[in-house]
Write an enzyme that holds these catalytic residues in place. Structure first.
Site, PDB file in Angstrom:
ATOM      1  N   ARG A 108      78.070 -62.559   5.540  1.00  0.00           N
ATOM      2  CA  ARG A 108      78.625 -63.532   7.069  1.00  0.00           C
ATOM      3  C   ARG A 108      80.183 -64.042   6.587  1.00  0.00           C
ATOM      4  O   ARG A 108      79.909 -64.960   5.629  1.00  0.00           O
ATOM      5  CB  ARG A 108      77.241 -64.334   7.406  1.00  0.00           C
ATOM      6  CG  ARG A 108      76.641 -62.957   8.416  1.00  0.00           C
ATOM      7  CD  ARG A 108      74.993 -64.556   8.733  1.00  0.00           C
ATOM      8  NE  ARG A 108      75.264 -65.759   8.886  1.00  0.00           N
ATOM      9  CZ  ARG A 108      74.445 -66.766   9.658  1.00  0.00           C
ATOM     10  NH1 ARG A 108      72.582 -66.068   9.123  1.00  0.00           N
ATOM     11  NH2 ARG A 108      74.184 -67.735   9.397  1.00  0.00           N
TER      12      ARG A 108
ATOM     13  N   ARG B 230      79.298 -76.448   8.596  1.00  0.00           N
ATOM     14  CA  ARG B 230      77.682 -76.127   9.148  1.00  0.00           C
ATOM     15  C   ARG B 230      76.230 -77.108   9.098  1.00  0.00           C
ATOM     16  O   ARG B 230      75.852 -77.822   9.948  1.00  0.00           O
ATOM     17  CB  ARG B 230      76.895 -74.828   8.479  1.00  0.00           C
ATOM     18  CG  ARG B 230      77.706 -73.665   9.658  1.00  0.00           C
ATOM     19  CD  ARG B 230      77.937 -72.151   9.021  1.00  0.00           C
ATOM     20  NE  ARG B 230      76.193 -72.047   8.847  1.00  0.00           N
ATOM     21  CZ  ARG B 230      75.899 -71.110   7.173  1.00  0.00           C
ATOM     22  NH1 ARG B 230      76.782 -70.308   7.098  1.00  0.00           N
ATOM     23  NH2 ARG B 230      74.873 -70.315   7.859  1.00  0.00           N
TER      24      ARG B 230
ATOM     25  N   LYS C 141      64.794 -69.832   7.604  1.00  0.00           N
ATOM     26  CA  LYS C 141      64.260 -69.469   9.058  1.00  0.00           C
ATOM     27  C   LYS C 141      64.216 -68.111   9.182  1.00  0.00           C
ATOM     28  O   LYS C 141      63.089 -67.576   9.363  1.00  0.00           O
ATOM     29  CB  LYS C 141      65.215 -70.455  10.034  1.00  0.00           C
ATOM     30  CG  LYS C 141      65.134 -71.820   9.397  1.00  0.00           C
ATOM     31  CD  LYS C 141      66.643 -72.719  10.802  1.00  0.00           C
ATOM     32  CE  LYS C 141      67.489 -72.306  10.699  1.00  0.00           C
ATOM     33  NZ  LYS C 141      68.332 -72.694   9.741  1.00  0.00           N
TER      34      LYS C 141
ATOM     35  N   ARG D 136      73.467 -64.118   0.376  1.00  0.00           N
ATOM     36  CA  ARG D 136      72.742 -63.974   1.193  1.00  0.00           C
ATOM     37  C   ARG D 136      73.828 -62.693   1.329  1.00  0.00           C
ATOM     38  O   ARG D 136      74.498 -62.313   1.241  1.00  0.00           O
ATOM     39  CB  ARG D 136      72.922 -64.106   2.531  1.00  0.00           C
ATOM     40  CG  ARG D 136      72.313 -63.678   3.471  1.00  0.00           C
ATOM     41  CD  ARG D 136      72.051 -65.165   4.734  1.00  0.00           C
ATOM     42  NE  ARG D 136      73.263 -65.447   5.058  1.00  0.00           N
ATOM     43  CZ  ARG D 136      72.775 -66.572   5.882  1.00  0.00           C
ATOM     44  NH1 ARG D 136      71.789 -66.596   6.728  1.00  0.00           N
ATOM     45  NH2 ARG D 136      73.251 -67.473   6.155  1.00  0.00           N
TER      46      ARG D 136
END
Ligand code: AP5
Length: 255
Positions: A190, A201, A41, A157
């Site tokens: 992160r 999550r 996203k 990421r």
């Protein structure tokens, strides 16, 4: 490269306005981006904001940037520790932060809401707020991808600690290791990309956020888009689907 909004209004709140580029835009879009953690996203929001000149309003980025402040309120402290565990932040805090920034929903260039709403309670509160502000949503895009590809995306990421640009070690590496191409900031992993937090999550997404697809399908606003392929292929798929919305709307207006 296209001009980008500074997102100052979103990060700093109150009535601060972004330096939002306004030139050569034929129309503005007001969109919500949905989909599981790691589906892409943020990556699409980054590309869409350059293409459509709409402001990227991410609640995750907002909380992560608040984490750098020295004087955190107890509510924000609680929110950040929920985030580290992979749990959702309370609906009250999320909606109060959105209300504080409601001028961003009037952004001339339109907006891309990324990460909010995430529960039915937030979706209903946002429906009310948009109605109060007389702002019409164009569409809600739900990105879809099999779980094993999502896990691979999250594992590689890296995020810029400054401008929040998103990279991937394999599919979208920065030009220099550990350094953001856009602002020279440090690239970090992160806290909530640890395997234990990813599991929490995903469960939160299935329990609280997935039901939003039905909420927006009932409003006739849901566009399901496959998030398989390269970021640019997905961007094109998204733009094609949005083009269809504009054509349909024009056809309805002519009737
Ligand atoms: P948030 O920051 O919103 O995280 P998220 O929804 O979990 O989504 P992610 O940012 O992890 O993934 P993404 O889909 O944006 O993927 P990305 O583009 O980075 O929220 C974090 C936390 O904040 C929540 O857990 C919660 O605690 C709290 N929170 C925020 N909003 C809240 C709310 N409204 N209510 C309650 N709590 C809230 O891509 C992932 C990786 O894949 C990147 O490395 C990227 O480079 C790569 N990639 C992207 N696209 C492709 C592609 N097509 N091919 C290959 N690689 C790709």
């Amino acid at each position: 490269m296209s001009e980008k909004s500074t997102r100052n209004g979103w990060f700093q709140g109150s009535e601060i306005h972004c330096c939002s580029p306004t030139s050569s835009r034929s129309r503005s879009y007001r969109l919500i981006l949905l989909g599981p953690p790691g589906v892409g996203k943020g990556t699409q929001a980054q590309l869409l904001s350059e293409k459509l000149r709409a402001c990227h309003l991410s609640t995750g980025d907002l909380f992560r940037s608040a984490a750098c402040q020295s004087d955190l309120s107890p509510a924000l402290e609680a929110a950040l520790s929920a985030m580290r565990r992979g749990e959702l932040v309370s609906d009250e805090l999320v909606m109060s932060m959105i209300r504080e920034r409601q001028h961003c929903l009037h952004c001339q260039g339109g907006f891309l809401l990324d990460g909010v709403p995430r529960t039915i309670c937030q979706a209903k509160a946002l429906d009310e707020l948009l109605h109060e502000l007389d702002v019409d949503l164009d569409a809600v895009i739900s990105y879809e991808l099999p779980l094993e590809q999502i896990v691979d995306r999250l594992g590689g990421r890296r995020t810029c600690s400054g401008c929040k640009a998103v990279y991937h070690l394999k599919s979208n590496p920065p030009k220099a290791v550990g350094v953001c191409d856009q602002c020279g900031g440090e690239l970090i992993c992160r806290d909530d990309d640890r395997p234990e937090a990813i599991t929490v999550r995903m469960k939160a997404y299935d329990a609280a956020t997935r039901p939003l697809n039905d909420h927006y399908a009932n409003q006739g606003r849901l566009l399901k888009i496959s998030a398989d392929g390269s970021p640019l292929e997905i961007l094109q798929r998204t733009l094609d689907a949005l083009g269809g919305i504009v054509l349909n709307r024009r056809a309805r207006e002519r009737v």
